[in-house]
Design a protein around this motif. Structure first.
Motif, mmCIF file in Angstrom:
data_model
loop_
_atom_site.group_PDB
_atom_site.id
_atom_site.type_symbol
_atom_site.label_atom_id
_atom_site.label_comp_id
_atom_site.label_asym_id
_atom_site.label_seq_id
_atom_site.Cartn_x
_atom_site.Cartn_y
_atom_site.Cartn_z
ATOM 1 N N ALA A 105 1.096 -1.070 0.119
ATOM 2 C CA ALA A 105 -0.014 0.238 0.050
ATOM 3 C C ALA A 105 0.701 0.915 -0.187
ATOM 4 O O ALA A 105 0.916 2.315 -1.048
ATOM 5 N N THR A 106 1.288 1.385 0.597
ATOM 6 C CA THR A 106 2.711 2.756 1.316
ATOM 7 C C THR A 106 3.787 2.392 -0.406
ATOM 8 O O THR A 106 3.699 3.407 -1.042
ATOM 9 N N ASP A 107 4.312 1.048 -1.079
ATOM 10 C CA ASP A 107 4.662 1.059 -2.114
ATOM 11 C C ASP A 107 3.993 2.022 -3.342
ATOM 12 O O ASP A 107 4.631 2.476 -3.827
ATOM 13 N N GLY A 108 2.771 1.567 -3.297
ATOM 14 C CA GLY A 108 1.520 2.107 -4.815
ATOM 15 C C GLY A 108 1.401 3.460 -4.176
ATOM 16 O O GLY A 108 1.193 4.383 -5.454
ATOM 17 N N ILE A 109 1.329 3.891 -3.344
ATOM 18 C CA ILE A 109 0.360 5.811 -3.200
ATOM 19 C C ILE A 109 1.988 6.185 -2.889
ATOM 20 O O ILE A 109 1.899 7.918 -3.573
ATOM 21 N N VAL A 110 3.268 5.704 -2.335
ATOM 22 C CA VAL A 110 4.513 7.324 -2.849
ATOM 23 C C VAL A 110 4.311 7.443 -4.494
ATOM 24 O O VAL A 110 4.889 8.496 -4.220
ATOM 25 N N ASP A 111 4.402 6.583 -5.152
ATOM 26 C CA ASP A 111 4.458 7.148 -6.416
ATOM 27 C C ASP A 111 3.101 8.388 -7.271
ATOM 28 O O ASP A 111 3.632 8.945 -7.835
ATOM 29 N N ASP A 112 2.458 8.305 -6.535
ATOM 30 C CA ASP A 112 1.180 9.027 -6.451
ATOM 31 C C ASP A 112 1.655 10.143 -6.226
ATOM 32 O O ASP A 112 1.418 11.345 -6.153
#
Length: 153
Positions: A129-136
């Motif tokens: 979840a953190t890995d993905g949201i950091v892209d945004d």
């Protein structure tokens, strides 16, 4: 949870708290420049700085929630923010507009580097979840750099 997983989770929480501190520091600096900008580009920069400050401030809660979801405690005071931030204070109220923009470009680039550290820590901890949201969040920061850089050419 194995020792490796626990250590990776602690490293992620630490990385997120550094990002949280940088978010608050970048927010305050951007607001400072919003309040003190002057010159021929006043209106455009006043509005741009305010938009960017609001975007940065909105991140603080999201980052803090990622800390809590990973079992950590968030920053609790101005002192804790100051101790963890890599964004330097700017107390001058009389910088020219170009100096403000250049400083915010550099600080947002440093923020992007911090985001990349968080992404790596999230991957190591298996926190998708953190890995993905950091892209945004990275995309938002890159857009801030782009907009600011476009002002000074």
């Amino acid at each position: 949870m194995t020792d490796h997983n626990a250590n990776a989770r602690r490293a992620l929480v630490d990385s997120l708290n550094h990002l949280l501190a940088d978010s608050f520091a970048l927010y305050i600096k951007t607001k400072n420049f919003h309040w003190h900008v002057k010159g021929p580009q006043f209106r455009d920069l006043h509005l741009l700085f305010d938009e960017q400050a609001a975007e940065i401030f909105a991140l603080t809660d999201l980052i803090a929630e990622r800390v809590r979801k990973n079992g950590g405690a968030t920053l609790t005071s101005i002192g804790a923010i100051a101790a963890r931030s890599s964004i330097a204070d700017q107390d001058a109220a009389d910088l020219d507009a170009e100096a403000m923009v250049r400083e915010l470009v550099a600080d947002n680039r440093a923020f992007i580097a911090r985001l990349r550290e968080v992404k790596e820590a999230a991957g190591n901890a298996g926190d998708n979840a953190t890995d993905g949201i950091v892209d945004d969040w990275t995309d938002q920061a890159e857009q801030r750099v782009w907009f600011l850089s476009s002002v000074i050419g």
